[in-house]
Design a protein around this motif. Structure first.
Motif, short mmCIF file in Angstrom:
data_model
loop_
_atom_site.label_atom_id
_atom_site.label_comp_id
_atom_site.label_asym_id
_atom_site.label_seq_id
_atom_site.Cartn_x
_atom_site.Cartn_y
_atom_site.Cartn_z
N UNK A 1 0.84 -1.19 0.00
CA UNK A 1 0.00 0.00 0.00
C UNK A 1 0.88 1.24 0.00
N UNK A 2 0.30 2.34 -0.44
CA UNK A 2 1.03 3.61 -0.52
C UNK A 2 0.29 4.66 0.31
N UNK A 3 1.05 5.38 1.12
CA UNK A 3 0.48 6.39 1.99
C UNK A 3 1.25 7.69 1.85
N UNK A 4 0.53 8.76 1.51
CA UNK A 4 1.14 10.08 1.43
C UNK A 4 0.45 11.03 2.37
N UNK A 257 -1.51 -1.31 -14.63
CA UNK A 257 -0.66 -1.60 -13.49
C UNK A 257 0.44 -0.59 -13.27
N UNK A 258 0.63 0.32 -14.23
CA UNK A 258 1.67 1.34 -14.09
C UNK A 258 1.15 2.59 -13.38
N UNK A 259 -0.11 2.58 -12.98
CA UNK A 259 -0.70 3.71 -12.25
C UNK A 259 -0.92 3.33 -10.80
N UNK A 260 -0.76 4.29 -9.92
CA UNK A 260 -1.09 4.12 -8.50
C UNK A 260 -2.26 5.03 -8.20
N UNK A 320 -3.84 2.92 -2.20
CA UNK A 320 -3.39 3.63 -1.02
C UNK A 320 -4.17 4.91 -0.83
N UNK A 321 -3.62 5.81 -0.01
CA UNK A 321 -4.34 7.02 0.36
C UNK A 321 -3.42 8.24 0.36
N UNK A 322 -3.99 9.37 -0.01
CA UNK A 322 -3.37 10.66 0.29
C UNK A 322 -4.09 11.16 1.53
N UNK A 323 -3.44 11.05 2.67
CA UNK A 323 -4.05 11.43 3.94
C UNK A 323 -3.95 12.94 4.10
N UNK A 324 -5.08 13.55 4.43
CA UNK A 324 -5.15 15.00 4.58
C UNK A 324 -5.49 15.32 6.03
#
Length: 376
Positions: A1-4, A257-260, A320-324
């Motif tokens: 997962x990706x978290x920003x 698959x090359x995009x998140x 994943x999420x861009x956490x704000x």
């Protein structure tokens, strides 16, 4: 997962600067951001996002107004951070592609390969009047111009081959001119010859981030984005939107698959749900009006947020999420110290960065240079 993490302003809520401990006097102090980035990278989060625009935030005088330049802040953060991606927003409506290309590439050099560009555009009379060069555009026109700008920027990033710098003292040759390329773009909005003045950077192509919030921006994301930010109100809504993005990318001839695909999520944390709701109620009362996020909001505990992130990513609703964080001074530390450890305990999130570049963190390959590939 990706978290920003979105580190814009004092937090996602416009009244965040008025709360106790917000350090309102330091809102334009870059060292405050250095400290926040240090916290974020302690959690090995994927990236921090610095938003930007050419107009004051649209609100009343009681709301925080004004911003520092996102790219310049990213450049300051670059040598003072390790591992974490630095995503800076740059408007294409009033910034030439040549300037965008060298600015983002410079941050990529300065950070050792951790820069990314969030594509922005403007449609208001206020911003158009600030420059006085052209009238405000419709969204369709602004996004079409942004689409062309991204293509030019990507070409300029490739205009130096990786081994163009030979630095041969004996022959007095610094570059191999056969490995510098004219982009020769002659389009609807821009005519750019090139090449860039900046050598190809560590990532080759810094990742491009696009907010897909309309049909036009979805099409832009499908053609050009490495990271796509979406808004969603539920897990099923996120799954449907992610599927839409991936289908559009496939239709544009790209590997989905090359995009998140990351979901924007407002975060208000507390030791229990009642405490978190009380925090949000306080922010709403300070602002005096109800604040609508336009996307999913987690108002609750760190444990609940960790479970939500796990559920949405494991079911394929999001990558994943861009956490704000509603308030940076309160929520960032809780995300790193209470949410991330729970994800790590379940084997769901990294404890260290997997490589040296942002592309490594996103698990995206370094793209070949289009000009050298064409010659080969």
């Amino acid at each position: 997962m990706h978290l920003g993490l979105d580190l814009s302003d004092a937090g996602a809520h416009p009244a965040a600067w008025r709360t106790v401990g917000s350090e309102a006097r330091r809102l334009f102090d870059p060292e405050r951001l250095v400290e926040l980035v240090e916290t974020a990278q302690r959690g090995a989060l994927d990236f921090v996002l610095l938003d930007d625009a050419f107009a004051l935030q649209p609100s009343r005088d009681t709301t925080l107004r004004g911003r520092l330049d996102a790219v310049l802040v990213a450049a300051r953060l670059a040598p003072r951070s390790r591992g974490i991606g630095l995503v800076a927003t740059v408007d294409t409506t009033h910034t030439e592609p040549f300037h965008v290309s060298k600015a983002i590439q410079t941050v990529d050099h300065a950070s050792g390969g951790r820069a990314a560009w969030q594509v922005g555009w403007s449609t208001t009379d206020e911003v158009a009047a600030a420059f006085g060069r052209k009238p405000a555009q419709s969204e369709a026109d602004a996004v079409a111009e942004a689409d062309e700008a991204v293509e030019i920027v990507r070409r300029l990033w490739d205009s130096w081959e990786d081994d163009a710098e030979i630095r041969d003292v004996a022959t007095h040759r610094f570059v191999d001119r056969s490995k510098l390329h004219y982009v020769d773009h002659d389009g609807i909005h821009f005519a750019v010859k090139g090449p860039s003045i900046t050598p190809r950077s560590p990532q080759g192509q810094p990742p491009v981030v696009v907010r897909a919030q309309s049909p036009a921006s979805l099409a832009l994301a499908a053609r050009h984005a490495d990271v796509v930010r979406i808004r969603a109100t539920s897990q099923s809504d996120a799954a449907a939107r992610r599927a839409e993005v991936r289908a559009a990318a496939a239709e544009a001839g790209r590997d989905p698959g090359s995009l998140r695909v990351l979901v924007d999520a407002l975060v208000v944390l507390g030791p229990d749900e009642a405490s978190a709701q009380a925090r949000l109620d306080l922010l709403q009362s300070l602002e005096g009006t109800r604040w609508e996020t336009g996307s999913f909001a987690h108002v609750g505990t760190a444990r609940g947020l960790a479970q939500l992130v796990q559920d949405w990513t494991e079911t394929g609703a999001a990558d994943g999420f861009t956490l704000r964080p509603a308030s940076l001074h309160t929520d960032v530390a809780q995300i790193v110290d209470e949410v991330v450890p729970r994800l790590r305990a379940g084997g769901l999130f990294r404890s260290a960065y997997p490589g040296t570049t942002f592309r490594d963190t996103l698990n995206l390959r370094r793209p070949a240079n289009r000009f050298s590939a064409a010659i080969a």
